[in-house]
Design an enzyme around this catalytic site. Structure first.
Site, PDB file in Angstrom:
ATOM      1  N   LYS A  52      23.136  22.016 -10.482  1.00  0.00           N
ATOM      2  CA  LYS A  52      23.448  23.303 -10.772  1.00  0.00           C
ATOM      3  C   LYS A  52      23.019  24.228  -9.459  1.00  0.00           C
ATOM      4  O   LYS A  52      23.732  25.029  -8.996  1.00  0.00           O
ATOM      5  CB  LYS A  52      22.857  23.711 -11.953  1.00  0.00           C
ATOM      6  CG  LYS A  52      23.586  23.235 -13.309  1.00  0.00           C
ATOM      7  CD  LYS A  52      22.723  23.679 -14.554  1.00  0.00           C
ATOM      8  CE  LYS A  52      23.400  23.086 -15.608  1.00  0.00           C
ATOM      9  NZ  LYS A  52      22.681  22.820 -16.990  1.00  0.00           N
ATOM     10  N   GLN A  96      17.037  24.789 -19.417  1.00  0.00           N
ATOM     11  CA  GLN A  96      17.799  23.381 -19.695  1.00  0.00           C
ATOM     12  C   GLN A  96      17.095  22.840 -20.828  1.00  0.00           C
ATOM     13  O   GLN A  96      16.081  22.739 -20.989  1.00  0.00           O
ATOM     14  CB  GLN A  96      17.281  22.752 -18.337  1.00  0.00           C
ATOM     15  CG  GLN A  96      18.130  21.207 -18.293  1.00  0.00           C
ATOM     16  CD  GLN A  96      19.386  21.277 -18.122  1.00  0.00           C
ATOM     17  OE1 GLN A  96      20.112  22.199 -17.624  1.00  0.00           O
ATOM     18  NE2 GLN A  96      20.104  20.231 -18.714  1.00  0.00           N
ATOM     19  N   ASP A 119      25.217  30.018 -20.570  1.00  0.00           N
ATOM     20  CA  ASP A 119      25.361  28.917 -21.428  1.00  0.00           C
ATOM     21  C   ASP A 119      26.095  28.960 -22.615  1.00  0.00           C
ATOM     22  O   ASP A 119      26.634  28.118 -23.190  1.00  0.00           O
ATOM     23  CB  ASP A 119      24.074  28.242 -21.689  1.00  0.00           C
ATOM     24  CG  ASP A 119      23.577  27.011 -20.816  1.00  0.00           C
ATOM     25  OD1 ASP A 119      24.393  26.150 -20.340  1.00  0.00           O
ATOM     26  OD2 ASP A 119      22.526  26.794 -20.863  1.00  0.00           O
TER      27      ASP A 119
HETATM   28  N1  GUN Z   1      21.329  20.144 -21.703  1.00  0.00           N
HETATM   29  C1  GUN Z   1      22.475  19.234 -21.815  1.00  0.00           C
HETATM   30  N2  GUN Z   1      23.584  19.906 -21.331  1.00  0.00           N
HETATM   31  C2  GUN Z   1      23.275  21.336 -21.155  1.00  0.00           C
HETATM   32  C3  GUN Z   1      23.764  22.523 -20.915  1.00  0.00           C
HETATM   33  O1  GUN Z   1      25.133  22.779 -20.923  1.00  0.00           O
HETATM   34  N3  GUN Z   1      22.902  23.611 -20.629  1.00  0.00           N
HETATM   35  C4  GUN Z   1      21.474  23.417 -20.814  1.00  0.00           C
HETATM   36  N4  GUN Z   1      20.965  24.739 -20.718  1.00  0.00           N
HETATM   37  N5  GUN Z   1      21.022  22.393 -21.228  1.00  0.00           N
HETATM   38  C5  GUN Z   1      21.810  21.228 -21.491  1.00  0.00           C
END
Ligand code: GUN
Length: 288
Positions: A52, A96, A119
């Site tokens: 990211k 996350q 998100d």
């Molecule tokens: N863990 C697995 N996929 C995601 C996601 O798209 N966003 C976040 N914040 N955590 C994750």
């Protein structure tokens, strides 16, 4: 059979985002800023967050990473969320997941300002999605829809079967696929579904999002179906430097010859997820 190239598609979308950022900054505006909160050292989470951050750099976004050890308290994370909510320099941020067991994930998600929830996990944003209002759609479902659109896979009146009902993928995707303009007829299957194989075999578009490697086998797939594989389980592998490889929820070898379209793992849905997060961050920046 057409192999859906998520890597290529995401590169195209990133180039479009980078172009917009250039226009913003040349007009004297600051670049969008995405922040990420990472708690602990889960291998998968480390990799996702690193991707990211790298993607932010690629498109010209500002990014920041706030790290905590596994023993961070819930209050420390809540305090960080409150700080990010009120930081005028941050357009959007993510925490996350998964978080360590002693931290209530839902409590953290609900503490994030819906306006910065890129998100799309906050109940306000999920609710707005259900109501058909403008919102931040969570990244994986949004990336899947982008792939389906870019590959011009027919959806109107088609049967889309989604295996998995998570708040992150299955449930929001079911809403998107049945929305006006996409117009699929949607069935959501889960661990209690009876006759899952028979239902999956009626799918024109089959989405596997249950997190069980190789679960979807050829006998569950209709000839000519489009198959979208959301699974990314790490399985041991002696041939890679890391000692593991990513395996999808679809048994690619046996299923792919039956498909009209299929996403590989890796290189299918995964890269699109990050693109959607960037798109949401750009949108958050424009709305502020
Ligand atoms: N863990 C697995 N996929 C995601 C996601 O798209 N966003 C976040 N914040 N955590 C994750």
């Amino acid at each position: 059979m057409t192999l859906i190239d998520g890597k290529q598609t995401s590169a195209e979308i990133k180039a479009e985002i980078a172009q917009e950022v250039k226009q913003m900054t040349s007009a004297g505006k600051r670049a969008p800023h995405l922040a990420a909160v990472l708690v602990g050292h889960d291998g998968g989470s480390e990799t996702y967050v690193a991707h990211k951050i790298k993607s932010c750099e690629e498109v010209g976004f500002k990014s920041s990473l706030i790290r905590f050890e596994d023993d961070a308290t819930e209050q420390q994370i809540l305090d960080t969320v409150a700080k990010l909510n009120n930081d005028p320099d941050v357009d959007g941020f993510i925490v996350q997941l998964p978080l360590p067991k002693h931290i209530d994930e839902q409590k953290i998600i609900e503490a994030i300002s819906p306006k910065k929830d890129v998100d799309g996990f906050h109940p306000v944003n999920l609710g707005r999605l259900v109501a058909g209002l403008d919102t931040f759609v969570s990244a994986t479902p949004s990336g899947i829809v982008d792939l389906i659109k870019r590959y011009k896979i027919e959806t109107s009146g088609k049967h889309c079967v989604i295996i998995g009902r998570s708040n992150i993928v299955g449930r929001p995707l079911s809403i998107l696929m049945s929305q006006k303009g996409i117009d699929a007829t949607v069935t959501v299957c889960h661990s209690r579904t009876e006759n899952l194989k028979e239902i999956a075999r009626t799918a024109d578009i089959l989405v596997a999002a249950l997190g069980r490697p190789g679960f979807v086998t050829a006998d569950m797939v209709k000839e000519g179906a489009a198959v979208i594989d959301v699974g990314t389980t790490r399985v041991p592998c002696a041939d890679t430097k890391s000692g593991f490889r990513l395996k999808g929820d679809v048994d690619f070898e046996t299923v792919s010859p039956k498909c009209s379209y299929i996403t590989p793992v890796p290189g299918g849905v995964g890269p699109m997820t990050i693109c959607s997060l960037l798109k949401n961050t750009l949108k958050a920046a424009k709305q502020r």
